[in-house]
Design an enzyme around this catalytic site. Sequence first.
Site, mmCIF file in Angstrom:
data_model
loop_
_atom_site.group_PDB
_atom_site.id
_atom_site.type_symbol
_atom_site.label_atom_id
_atom_site.label_comp_id
_atom_site.label_asym_id
_atom_site.label_seq_id
_atom_site.Cartn_x
_atom_site.Cartn_y
_atom_site.Cartn_z
ATOM 1 N N ARG A 255 96.137 92.490 93.054
ATOM 2 C CA ARG A 255 96.600 91.034 93.071
ATOM 3 C C ARG A 255 96.306 90.417 94.189
ATOM 4 O O ARG A 255 96.832 90.883 95.504
ATOM 5 C CB ARG A 255 98.005 91.255 92.831
ATOM 6 N N GLU A 284 93.078 81.464 91.266
ATOM 7 C CA GLU A 284 92.048 81.835 90.593
ATOM 8 C C GLU A 284 91.722 80.725 89.535
ATOM 9 O O GLU A 284 92.601 80.228 88.876
ATOM 10 C CB GLU A 284 92.076 83.147 89.781
ATOM 11 N N HIS A 303 87.596 88.985 88.971
ATOM 12 C CA HIS A 303 88.616 89.687 88.232
ATOM 13 C C HIS A 303 88.213 90.409 87.143
ATOM 14 O O HIS A 303 88.678 89.977 85.935
ATOM 15 C CB HIS A 303 89.823 88.502 87.922
ATOM 16 N N LEU A 304 87.144 91.094 87.331
ATOM 17 C CA LEU A 304 86.714 91.817 86.099
ATOM 18 C C LEU A 304 86.784 93.394 86.401
ATOM 19 O O LEU A 304 86.138 94.066 85.607
ATOM 20 C CB LEU A 304 85.066 91.749 86.298
#
Length: 341
Positions: A255, A284, A303-304
Site C-alpha cells: 500500500r 492513485e 496497481h496490477l
Amino acid sequence: MKVLTAGDHFVLNPLLADALRARVDAPLELSEVTLPWPLTPFGRVAEVDEASDAEDALIAALPGVEVAVTQMGPFTERVLEAADALKLIVCCRGGPVNINTAAAAERGIAVVATPGRNAVAAAEHTIALLLAAMRAIPRTHAGVLAGEWRSDLYAFEECGRELGGAAVGLVGYGAIGRRVARVLHAFDARVLVADPYADPAAMDPFVEQVPLAELLPRVGALSLHARLTADTRGLIGAAEIAALPRGAVLVNTARGGLLDYGAVTGALASGHLAAAGFDVFPEEPLAADSPLRSSPNVVLTPHLAGATRQTAERAAALAAGAVADFLAGRTPEGLVAPPAS
C-alpha cells in the site's frame, strides 16, 4: 437459497456462479449484477472505500437475497437497509473495505473476506519488480528501442546486481510476504523479516526474524508487505531509507501509505537508493506531475500486482467455499464480522 453475485469485469459473474454450483450442495437461486470495475475506477462510496459507485443497483437487486458475493459492491448502511433477508456477504478481497462491517453486524449479517487470493500473483509481481529494478530492464529496453547498444553498461559502476547471495529484507510476513520469501530462497538470497505480529515458531527455517531497525542496515533490497493501519502508515520514511546501505533497492507492492515517496525521490536523486519498483502509490492514479515520473531507475506499474486470471478464479473458489461452510454451519475461513449475538 437466493444468492446474488455482484461480480465485475475481473471477478466475473460466470466464475462466481460456476464455483458456487460446484461447491454448494443446496439448491441455489442465482441472480447477478455486473459492476463496472475495472473499466470504471473504484473510489469512496458514502462511508466505504475502494468500491464501485453502484448503491442503487444493489438496492434494486437485494430484496429477498440471503447471500451476496462481491468484490467491489458498496455495502453501505443505505444498501444494507434494503437487504431485508441478507445473512452473509462474501467479499472476494483480502479485506472488506467496501463493506460497512459494523452496520452488517448490527443487522446480524456475517461478513467473510478471501485473504490470500492474490498471494501468488502479488509475490510474482514483487519478484518481477525487484529483478527489473536491480537489472535496469525498463531503462535498457527503452534504450534498445531507441537504437542504443551500450556496451559501456558493462562498466563495474553501471552493472546491476544479483539476487543470488543478496540479503533481502521483507517488512511483513503474511501470505504474500511468506511466498516472496520462498521465491527469494530459491534464488539463494538471504531473507530477513521484520514483522512484530509473526509467530517466530511459524517462520520458515531459512528466514531470520529481526526488528526493523536491525534489518534496514543489513539488506541490499527491501520489499514491503505489511497491511496499512494507523500503526504502519508512514512506516518507511526518510530515516528508515537513510538506514539502508547506499545502493539499496526498494520495492512496494503493498500500500502506498506505508512509504514516504518524497523521501524516496530524494534518495534516488542522490544515489542513496540505486533503484526502486512500485505498484502502489499514496494517491492513485499517479499524478501527472509526480516526481517519480522523472526519477532515475524507477519501475512503475499501475496497481496490477494481483491482476492475473488465476487470482480471479481463486477468489471465486474461496468465496464459494465460504458460502458452503456458512450454509453447513461451519465457521468460514476469512470470517471478518460475525453476526451480532
